[in-house]
Scaffold this motif. Structure first.
Motif, PDB file in Angstrom:
ATOM      1  N   THR A  94       0.858  -1.283  -0.038  1.00 34.29           N
ATOM      2  CA  THR A  94      -0.102  -0.014  -0.113  1.00 34.29           C
ATOM      3  C   THR A  94       0.811   1.077  -0.033  1.00 34.29           C
ATOM      4  O   THR A  94       0.273   2.199   0.439  1.00 34.29           O
ATOM      5  CB  THR A  94      -0.951   0.014   1.275  1.00 34.29           C
ATOM      6  OG1 THR A  94      -0.018   0.036   2.420  1.00 34.29           O
ATOM      7  CG2 THR A  94      -1.701  -1.214   1.244  1.00 34.29           C
ATOM      8  N   ASP A  95       2.089   1.212  -0.479  1.00 29.21           N
ATOM      9  CA  ASP A  95       2.895   2.579  -0.424  1.00 29.21           C
ATOM     10  C   ASP A  95       2.288   3.647  -0.887  1.00 29.21           C
ATOM     11  O   ASP A  95       2.388   4.717  -0.406  1.00 29.21           O
ATOM     12  CB  ASP A  95       4.343   2.052  -1.050  1.00 29.21           C
ATOM     13  CG  ASP A  95       5.220   1.338  -0.437  1.00 29.21           C
ATOM     14  OD1 ASP A  95       5.306   1.281   0.946  1.00 29.21           O
ATOM     15  OD2 ASP A  95       6.321   0.665  -0.843  1.00 29.21           O
TER      16      ASP A  95
ATOM     17  N   ASP B 218       0.023   9.018  -0.763  1.00 28.76           N
ATOM     18  CA  ASP B 218      -1.026   9.742  -0.895  1.00 28.76           C
ATOM     19  C   ASP B 218      -1.593  10.390   0.393  1.00 28.76           C
ATOM     20  O   ASP B 218      -1.977  11.508   0.804  1.00 28.76           O
ATOM     21  CB  ASP B 218      -2.034   9.444  -1.501  1.00 28.76           C
ATOM     22  CG  ASP B 218      -1.728   9.146  -3.101  1.00 28.76           C
ATOM     23  OD1 ASP B 218      -0.743   9.428  -3.543  1.00 28.76           O
ATOM     24  OD2 ASP B 218      -2.474   8.265  -3.644  1.00 28.76           O
ATOM     25  N   LEU B 219      -1.876   9.479   1.490  1.00 31.91           N
ATOM     26  CA  LEU B 219      -2.298   9.790   2.747  1.00 31.91           C
ATOM     27  C   LEU B 219      -1.235  10.547   3.648  1.00 31.91           C
ATOM     28  O   LEU B 219      -1.974  11.952   3.930  1.00 31.91           O
ATOM     29  CB  LEU B 219      -2.605   8.526   3.620  1.00 31.91           C
ATOM     30  CG  LEU B 219      -3.257   8.710   4.962  1.00 31.91           C
ATOM     31  CD1 LEU B 219      -4.669   9.338   4.636  1.00 31.91           C
ATOM     32  CD2 LEU B 219      -3.430   7.403   5.605  1.00 31.91           C
TER      33      LEU B 219
ATOM     34  N   ALA C  77      -1.722  14.142   2.153  1.00 38.20           N
ATOM     35  CA  ALA C  77      -2.768  14.794   2.280  1.00 38.20           C
ATOM     36  C   ALA C  77      -2.808  15.384   3.787  1.00 38.20           C
ATOM     37  O   ALA C  77      -3.300  16.517   4.120  1.00 38.20           O
ATOM     38  CB  ALA C  77      -4.096  13.947   2.159  1.00 38.20           C
ATOM     39  N   MET C  78      -2.345  14.616   4.658  1.00 39.14           N
ATOM     40  CA  MET C  78      -2.184  15.050   6.138  1.00 39.14           C
ATOM     41  C   MET C  78      -1.137  16.364   6.202  1.00 39.14           C
ATOM     42  O   MET C  78      -1.312  17.302   6.932  1.00 39.14           O
ATOM     43  CB  MET C  78      -1.467  14.009   6.976  1.00 39.14           C
ATOM     44  CG  MET C  78      -2.539  12.796   7.084  1.00 39.14           C
ATOM     45  SD  MET C  78      -2.014  11.444   8.127  1.00 39.14           S
ATOM     46  CE  MET C  78      -0.400  11.522   8.537  1.00 39.14           C
ATOM     47  N   GLY C  79      -0.248  16.278   5.343  1.00 45.40           N
ATOM     48  CA  GLY C  79       0.789  17.370   5.166  1.00 45.40           C
ATOM     49  C   GLY C  79      -0.213  18.691   4.609  1.00 45.40           C
ATOM     50  O   GLY C  79       0.429  19.699   5.353  1.00 45.40           O
TER      51      GLY C  79
END
Length: 172
Positions: free
Chosen positions: A147-148, A153-154, A157-159
């Motif tokens: 799931t790299d 991507d996650l 998005a958190m950044g």
């Protein structure tokens, strides 16, 4: 990257010897550890088509780098550990090979229901893992490998959420 991550990466960029890596290293930061992963030049192998020979040559180059730079890396690590109150680990990429040097294994507490415990127990019974802890570590590694791009991507998005939060109005 958080402000802390950026400041740590910035400090390391200024502190690391210029000839340690080819290019800027990747800096990973969590609550306990700073991991610095740099790239070194791969060796030239006469028989470039022999994959085992190339892997062994890269492993040899990584081992040589580790020993030759130990003093420099330890000096930087001591300063960074004092400054940022986190341990420092090192890693190297060389051609298609990579290796992490002495990095932390941090205990993590979790609560699992019976179906999840049964998965771990099956891995232990089958000899895939020595214990539930090893089985859980194996599962996390496997998920990470598969799931790299989703995890990247996650994190991105958190950044972005952090950036938006930081640019918002302050309440005094």
């Amino acid at each position: 990257m958080t402000d802390t991550d950026t400041s740590i990466a910035g400090w390391l960029a200024g502190r690391l010897p210029d000839d340690l890596f080819t290019g800027s290293p990747e800096v990973r930061v969590d609550r306990e550890e700073i991991t610095v992963i740099g790239t070194i030049d791969p060796p030239v192998v006469d028989d470039g088509d022999d994959a085992p020979a190339v892997r062994e040559a890269e492993a040899g180059r990584i081992a040589r780098f580790r020993e030759a730079t130990r003093g420099k890396r330890m000096e930087v690590a001591r300063e960074a550990e004092h400054r940022f109150d986190r341990k420092v680990a090192w890693g190297v990429r060389c051609g298609e090979s990579s290796q992490l040097f002495t990095h932390l294994a941090v205990p993590v507490m979790t609560r699992l229901r019976q179906p999840q415990r049964q998965v771990l127990d099956t891995l232990v019974a089958a000899g895939v893992a020595r214990s539930r802890a090893d089985a859980l570590s194996w599962c996390v590694k496997l998920v990470g490998q598969h799931t790299d791009s989703w995890l990247d991507d996650l994190r991105e998005a958190m950044g972005r959420v952090d950036e938006i939060r930081d640019s918002g109005p302050s309440v005094d």
